[in-house]
Scaffold this motif. Sequence first.
Motif, PDB file in Angstrom:
ATOM      1  N   ARG A   1       0.821  -1.207   0.000  1.00 14.20           N
ATOM      2  CA  ARG A   1       0.000   0.000   0.000  1.00 14.20           C
ATOM      3  C   ARG A   1       0.857   1.261   0.000  1.00 14.20           C
TER       4      ARG A   1
ATOM      5  N   SER B   1      -1.121  -1.818  -7.059  1.00 12.45           N
ATOM      6  CA  SER B   1      -2.546  -1.894  -7.375  1.00 12.45           C
ATOM      7  C   SER B   1      -3.294  -2.696  -6.321  1.00 12.45           C
ATOM      8  N   ALA B   2      -4.611  -2.522  -6.289  1.00 14.97           N
ATOM      9  CA  ALA B   2      -5.433  -3.258  -5.333  1.00 14.97           C
ATOM     10  C   ALA B   2      -5.306  -4.755  -5.552  1.00 14.97           C
ATOM     11  N   THR B   3      -5.236  -5.183  -6.798  1.00 16.81           N
ATOM     12  CA  THR B   3      -5.092  -6.614  -7.102  1.00 16.81           C
ATOM     13  C   THR B   3      -3.764  -7.144  -6.579  1.00 16.81           C
ATOM     14  N   GLU B   4      -2.689  -6.405  -6.808  1.00 15.06           N
ATOM     15  CA  GLU B   4      -1.376  -6.835  -6.321  1.00 15.06           C
ATOM     16  C   GLU B   4      -1.339  -6.855  -4.801  1.00 15.06           C
ATOM     17  N   THR B   5      -1.919  -5.858  -4.183  1.00 14.61           N
ATOM     18  CA  THR B   5      -1.926  -5.794  -2.718  1.00 14.61           C
ATOM     19  C   THR B   5      -2.688  -6.978  -2.136  1.00 14.61           C
ATOM     20  N   ARG B   6      -3.818  -7.335  -2.739  1.00 12.67           N
ATOM     21  CA  ARG B   6      -4.572  -8.493  -2.252  1.00 12.67           C
ATOM     22  C   ARG B   6      -3.761  -9.772  -2.397  1.00 12.67           C
ATOM     23  N   ARG B   7      -3.051  -9.912  -3.495  1.00 13.36           N
ATOM     24  CA  ARG B   7      -2.261 -11.124  -3.714  1.00 13.36           C
ATOM     25  C   ARG B   7      -1.114 -11.237  -2.717  1.00 13.36           C
TER      26      ARG B   7
ATOM     27  N   LEU C   1       4.349 -12.376  -7.463  1.00 15.26           N
ATOM     28  CA  LEU C   1       3.661 -11.683  -8.548  1.00 15.26           C
ATOM     29  C   LEU C   1       4.228 -12.068  -9.911  1.00 15.26           C
TER      30      LEU C   1
END
Length: 320
Positions: free
Chosen positions: A178, A183-189, A240
């Motif tokens: 964060r 990105s939100a997708t990367e942060t969730r992963r 990632l």
Amino acid sequence: MPHADPAAPSESATVAAARRGRVTIVTGADDGYAPLAAELIASVRAHRALDGIDLSLISTGMSPAVLERMRPTVENVADGSWNIDAAGRRAGDRHWLMARVNKLYTRDYFPGYDTYIWIDADAWVCDPTAIDWLLAGVARSGLAVGYDDMPTSPIGVDIRSHLGGWFLGRTYCMKHARRAGLSATETRRLARVRPFNNGVFALAGDSPHWPVIQANMSRLVRKGRIFGSNQMAIVMAVHLDGLPVSIMPHACNYLDVPRVCAETGAFVEAEIPHHRVGVLHLASRDAMRADPAVEMDLLDTEGRTVRRSLRFRPDYLAQG
């Protein structure tokens, strides 16, 4: 996904593998860390099993006099620089952060090696088997590194608040993702990923990981902190970018309080069956890093109290 821990190789097999290729152990230091770097170098030289492995030193701001004292103890010396311009601009006068960038560029500083093993200056080699494991991990996956947390600890949840019976937390990787603006997708992963500790890690000279890790680091330091981004760059390369990794056992980068073997005097893991510590890392032990005379009470494997420093001393190596 990370591979399982590599099986312990026989000493003869891994030493033979090391002789087939050029291997260097690299560290970096300024004047403040130079005494610790000298102890790391001495600990490597103390193990005959590591003969043939070169030592390389990156100066991250050593004075000429200190650097000249260090130069004869290693095969290679290079002056560190801010390999990533954004990191240099954001660091300002905090030159001690330079090593956190340099460790991801060791191939550029010392070209021509088949394997690069980075060890932070505030760590030292207790048992050369740890180097064998790192070489085995690199042979398997191109990258060998261990986790940042203790073997029995969770993934580092930072509890921020408690609302209506629900805990709101941020993991280490989520926090850095964060902050860096991923990105939100990367942060969730990355949210449930265990962080690596690259105080000790190894890369093959021809590994595809180098440009990926360096690109990740460049991306992270645009907004994120330099401290931690070097670890996150490797996390991103694995989780990632999908590059392989061999997870090293905790003994290869031991961050816990060790015990002392009652029979040999060697540092061993606190947990039964008390395997030997391979690389002992003094991360966060500020007083002991600053003063080699600082000692602490430890337990031996018989439960008796032993007074010791965790810094390298030749008589702390296992006898027999």
